[in-house]
Design a protein around this motif. Sequence first.
Motif, PDB file in Angstrom:
ATOM      1  N   ASP A  91       0.824  -1.203   0.000  1.00  0.00           N
ATOM      2  CA  ASP A  91       0.000   0.000   0.000  1.00  0.00           C
ATOM      3  C   ASP A  91       0.862   1.259   0.000  1.00  0.00           C
ATOM      4  N   ILE A  92       1.908   1.251   0.803  1.00  0.00           N
ATOM      5  CA  ILE A  92       2.802   2.415   0.844  1.00  0.00           C
ATOM      6  C   ILE A  92       3.529   2.580  -0.490  1.00  0.00           C
ATOM      7  N   ALA A  93       4.015   1.472  -1.052  1.00  0.00           N
ATOM      8  CA  ALA A  93       4.719   1.536  -2.334  1.00  0.00           C
ATOM      9  C   ALA A  93       3.797   2.039  -3.438  1.00  0.00           C
ATOM     10  N   SER A  94       2.560   1.577  -3.443  1.00  0.00           N
ATOM     11  CA  SER A  94       1.609   2.011  -4.461  1.00  0.00           C
ATOM     12  C   SER A  94       1.263   3.484  -4.301  1.00  0.00           C
ATOM     13  N   ALA A  95       1.093   3.929  -3.074  1.00  0.00           N
ATOM     14  CA  ALA A  95       0.732   5.332  -2.821  1.00  0.00           C
ATOM     15  C   ALA A  95       1.839   6.284  -3.253  1.00  0.00           C
ATOM     16  N   LEU A 114      11.426   9.778   3.166  1.00  0.00           N
ATOM     17  CA  LEU A 114      10.138  10.331   3.588  1.00  0.00           C
ATOM     18  C   LEU A 114       9.803   9.855   4.989  1.00  0.00           C
ATOM     19  N   GLU A 115       9.588  10.801   5.897  1.00  0.00           N
ATOM     20  CA  GLU A 115       9.103  10.478   7.235  1.00  0.00           C
ATOM     21  C   GLU A 115       7.582  10.501   7.187  1.00  0.00           C
ATOM     22  N   LEU A 116       6.961   9.319   7.318  1.00  0.00           N
ATOM     23  CA  LEU A 116       5.506   9.225   7.227  1.00  0.00           C
ATOM     24  C   LEU A 116       4.831   9.357   8.580  1.00  0.00           C
ATOM     25  N   GLY A 117       5.564   9.133   9.638  1.00  0.00           N
ATOM     26  CA  GLY A 117       5.008   9.261  10.980  1.00  0.00           C
ATOM     27  C   GLY A 117       4.300   8.011  11.453  1.00  0.00           C
ATOM     28  N   ARG A 118       3.669   8.124  12.619  1.00  0.00           N
ATOM     29  CA  ARG A 118       2.958   7.005  13.229  1.00  0.00           C
ATOM     30  C   ARG A 118       1.483   7.038  12.864  1.00  0.00           C
ATOM     31  N   GLY A 119       0.819   5.905  13.076  1.00  0.00           N
ATOM     32  CA  GLY A 119      -0.623   5.846  12.888  1.00  0.00           C
ATOM     33  C   GLY A 119      -1.019   5.913  11.419  1.00  0.00           C
ATOM     34  N   GLU A 120      -2.140   6.555  11.146  1.00  0.00           N
ATOM     35  CA  GLU A 120      -2.693   6.656   9.793  1.00  0.00           C
ATOM     36  C   GLU A 120      -1.810   7.551   8.919  1.00  0.00           C
ATOM     37  N   TRP A 121      -1.196   6.954   7.915  1.00  0.00           N
ATOM     38  CA  TRP A 121      -0.255   7.679   7.061  1.00  0.00           C
ATOM     39  C   TRP A 121      -0.846   8.080   5.718  1.00  0.00           C
ATOM     40  N   LYS A 122      -1.986   7.505   5.323  1.00  0.00           N
ATOM     41  CA  LYS A 122      -2.490   7.676   3.959  1.00  0.00           C
ATOM     42  C   LYS A 122      -2.813   9.127   3.625  1.00  0.00           C
ATOM     43  N   GLY A 123      -3.454   9.844   4.533  1.00  0.00           N
ATOM     44  CA  GLY A 123      -3.781  11.241   4.268  1.00  0.00           C
ATOM     45  C   GLY A 123      -2.541  12.090   4.064  1.00  0.00           C
ATOM     46  N   ARG A 124      -1.517  11.866   4.864  1.00  0.00           N
ATOM     47  CA  ARG A 124      -0.272  12.633   4.741  1.00  0.00           C
ATOM     48  C   ARG A 124       0.422  12.337   3.423  1.00  0.00           C
ATOM     49  N   VAL A 125       0.429  11.063   3.013  1.00  0.00           N
ATOM     50  CA  VAL A 125       1.071  10.699   1.745  1.00  0.00           C
ATOM     51  C   VAL A 125       0.292  11.256   0.564  1.00  0.00           C
ATOM     52  N   GLU A 126      -1.027  11.179   0.611  1.00  0.00           N
ATOM     53  CA  GLU A 126      -1.838  11.721  -0.492  1.00  0.00           C
ATOM     54  C   GLU A 126      -1.596  13.220  -0.666  1.00  0.00           C
ATOM     55  N   ARG A 127      -1.490  13.955   0.430  1.00  0.00           N
ATOM     56  CA  ARG A 127      -1.227  15.386   0.349  1.00  0.00           C
ATOM     57  C   ARG A 127       0.133  15.656  -0.280  1.00  0.00           C
TER      58      ARG A 127
END
Length: 230
Positions: free
Chosen positions: A153-157, A185-198
């Motif tokens: 999921d992270i690789a695809s995003a 890239l520092e994605l942080g803890r918890g839900e990362w999808k919103g941060r990556v999409e931005r």
Amino acid sequence: MSAAAKPKLGRRILQGIAGVATVAALAAAGLYGYRTVLSHPITRVVFAGETERLPHADLDALTQAVLTADRPTLEGVRDAARLVPWVRDASVRRLYPDAVEITFSAHQAVARWDDKRLVSRDGTVFEAHDASALPRLRGPEGSAPRMAVEFPDIASALATVGRVTELHLTPRGAWEALLEGGLTLELGRGEWKGRVERFVSAWPRLAEDARATRYADLRYSNGFALRKTK
């Protein structure tokens, strides 16, 4: 597998074959059909299933161990087969009159784990040689199943920004991704999808010198920070 390691594998295979119940246990149970089949010595070993990745040298060593063992049992042959690199599981059946068939299921590696091992799709860490350019996962002991699930999921995003070559999970549960071009890239803890999409949405609009950065911190609530170094 190195030449030095092959004799060790052969010894482990022989130990696995020898370390299970004997044929006499089957006779004591009155299993006449098994007695009849097992009274014939094994002169052939047949391989089936997912054998493409299994090293030929190790299959040859397994064959020789089975053929030279003193009255091997099916359980012993199965345990020995599970020692072959890349093997996830193995089942064994007797083929009348003189053969055993070993059916393999093999690991499907998705990444390297640390420096010496591989990790499969289901998060199993195992030892085997693979020369392909697999991404690398690094995380605390026991975190491989979680990372194997999250990695695709992270690789695809991040695919439109670059190929993920390494994914780290810190002891505190924070994600860090390294891309092929050298961007961390520092994605942080918890839900990362919103941060990556931005970040992915903004990336094409950044100036060329900004996109030459080597470090991006996505852990902000309303944006991200770019730096030349971490």
